[in-house]
Design a protein around this motif. Structure first.
Motif: not given
Length: 257
Positions: A96, A119-120, A141, A143-144
């Motif tokens: 993640k 996510d990050v 994804k 924008e991550v």
């Protein structure tokens, strides 16, 4: 103390070998367990490993290859910092977070696979990775990712889907890619030409994503780079646009139409 394992955690590894195979009963790699082990060229670990601590492989400057099992879903900070020889990495599904300085100064890193579970991605995770040209990650994804490497991910997608067969693309993915090109197309196209990424240019040309007013400038740029294939693609597109404009003009003028 060449090797220290406490319970199921590998605390320290300093055996004089070039290829390391992590024992199957190891569940975790501790902070700095392999830090500054310059003799290591490859590391392989089994499905038992679930977490890798901070700076675990920092300064393993000869390590060219590492095989990470799908069971690993937790990485600490700076895990691969200054791994100068590392060329390719596949981050396991389920991960993640790509933490601070994870790949900083990996100046041979060419290709990386990032799962859509992420996510990050820390802004400093990929600092100073000058050779990174292929980043596999789903468009949903984008924008991550830090802005500095988003173009790399998009260009990698374009190259992967550069054929004429648009059915190979998922509609939701292509929509996101088209939107990105619409917003950042000028910069993206220039980068593709500078890096001689012919397949990426081919994708944009075949899907009419290159702005017509911009083509002459791009042809000159590609010519200065001596990218003959890209020049040919752009000139063909320019000629096609001119033919279409000419035909439209004739139809508009034709009094019998």
């Amino acid at each position: 103390m060449p090797k220290l394992i406490a319970g199921h955690t590998l605390i320290n590894y300093d055996e004089n070998v070039s290829r390391v195979v992590i024992p199957k009963f190891v569940f975790a790699i501790a902070d700095r367990a392999f830090s500054e082990r310059g003799q290591i060229k490859a590391i392989e670990m089994g499905e038992s490993v679930k977490s890798i601590g901070n700076y675990a492989f920092r300064m393993c400057y000869s390590m060219k290859e590492i095989i990470l099992p799908q069971t690993v879903d937790e990485f600490g900070k700076g895990v691969f910092e200054n791994c100068w020889a590392l060329e390719r990495v596949a981050i396991p599904k389920g991960t993640k977070v790509i933490d601070d300085e994870m790949f900083i100064d990996c100046n041979s890193l060419i290709e990386i696979y990032l799962p859509n579970s992420i996510d990050v991605v820390d802004d400093n995770a990929f600092s100073r990775v000058p050779k990174l040209t292929t980043l596999h990650m789903g468009p949903e994804k984008l924008e991550v990712l830090p802005e500095a490497i988003r173009d790399v991910a998009v260009l990698s997608y374009l190259e992967k889907h550069s054929s004429d067969d648009v059915s190979q693309e998922k509609p939701n993915e292509s929509e996101l890619i088209y939107r990105y090109i619409d917003e950042h197309g000028d910069r993206l196209t220039r980068r593709a030409i500078t890096d001689s990424r012919t397949l990426a240019i081919s994708y944009m040309v075949r899907r009419n994503l290159v702005k017509s007013a911009f083509i002459s400038e791009l042809v000159d740029m590609a010519a200065s780079q001596r990218s003959s294939e890209i020049v040919a693609l752009l000139i063909d597109e320019q000629n096609k646009i001119q033919r279409e404009e000419s035909e439209q003009a004739e139809e508009a003028w034709n009094p019998f139409a």
